[in-house]
Design a protein around this motif. Structure first.
Motif, mmCIF file in Angstrom:
data_model
loop_
_atom_site.group_PDB
_atom_site.id
_atom_site.type_symbol
_atom_site.label_atom_id
_atom_site.label_comp_id
_atom_site.label_asym_id
_atom_site.label_seq_id
_atom_site.Cartn_x
_atom_site.Cartn_y
_atom_site.Cartn_z
ATOM 1 N N ARG A 33 8.731 -44.416 -0.183
ATOM 2 C CA ARG A 33 9.925 -45.158 -0.572
ATOM 3 C C ARG A 33 11.141 -44.284 -0.306
ATOM 4 N NH1 ARG A 33 10.241 -48.480 -6.008
ATOM 5 N NH2 ARG A 33 9.448 -50.026 -4.565
ATOM 6 N N LEU A 35 15.339 -43.920 -0.712
ATOM 7 C CA LEU A 35 16.483 -44.363 -1.500
ATOM 8 C C LEU A 35 17.754 -43.804 -0.889
ATOM 9 C CD1 LEU A 35 15.074 -43.536 -5.034
ATOM 10 C CD2 LEU A 35 15.239 -45.795 -4.008
ATOM 11 N N VAL A 44 16.943 -49.453 -1.385
ATOM 12 C CA VAL A 44 15.555 -49.016 -1.456
ATOM 13 C C VAL A 44 14.821 -49.569 -0.239
ATOM 14 C CG1 VAL A 44 13.418 -49.086 -2.784
ATOM 15 C CG2 VAL A 44 15.627 -49.054 -3.968
ATOM 16 N N ASP A 46 11.001 -49.538 1.494
ATOM 17 C CA ASP A 46 9.586 -49.222 1.331
ATOM 18 C C ASP A 46 8.909 -49.205 2.697
ATOM 19 O OD1 ASP A 46 9.400 -49.041 -1.537
ATOM 20 O OD2 ASP A 46 9.717 -51.210 -1.581
ATOM 21 N N LEU A 52 9.107 -51.549 7.810
ATOM 22 C CA LEU A 52 9.895 -51.141 6.653
ATOM 23 C C LEU A 52 10.359 -52.390 5.921
ATOM 24 C CD1 LEU A 52 11.978 -48.777 8.853
ATOM 25 C CD2 LEU A 52 10.449 -47.967 7.086
ATOM 26 N N TRP A 54 13.125 -53.883 3.357
ATOM 27 C CA TRP A 54 14.430 -53.699 2.720
ATOM 28 C C TRP A 54 14.964 -55.078 2.360
ATOM 29 C CZ3 TRP A 54 19.448 -54.680 5.137
ATOM 30 C CH2 TRP A 54 20.532 -54.293 4.346
#
Length: 88
Positions: A33, A35, A44, A46, A52, A54
């Protein structure tokens, strides 16, 4: 018996390359993750098997996400602080 035409071969190659998900980064593994705070908003991201995530959407690159966040061209790894140079 002459094989496929150049056009057909090129079309198959393009089709095949679209089917394969591009690797996000060898350093990023599913479950990671990221940030990043930008203009008072924490973003954030992931890392999942297919790319990915978002804002509930799957993206293929950090640079595209960084561009969406900032409205300017950024190196995604740099924006998220992954290459040691930091972002601002």
């Amino acid at each position: 018996m002459g094989g496929l035409s150049k056009q057909t071969t090129a079309a198959l190659t393009r089709s095949n390359s679209k089917a394969k998900p591009k690797a996000v980064s060898s350093a990023l593994k599913p479950g990671a993750r990221l940030l990043r705070e930008w203009n008072g908003v924490t973003h954030v991201v992931d890392v999942v098997e297919g790319g990915l995530v978002w804002k509930g959407e799957t993206w293929r690159s950090l640079s595209v996400i960084a561009r969406e966040i900032t409205g300017a061209h950024w190196s995604g790894p740099r924006f998220f602080g992954l290459n040691g140079k930091g972002g601002s």
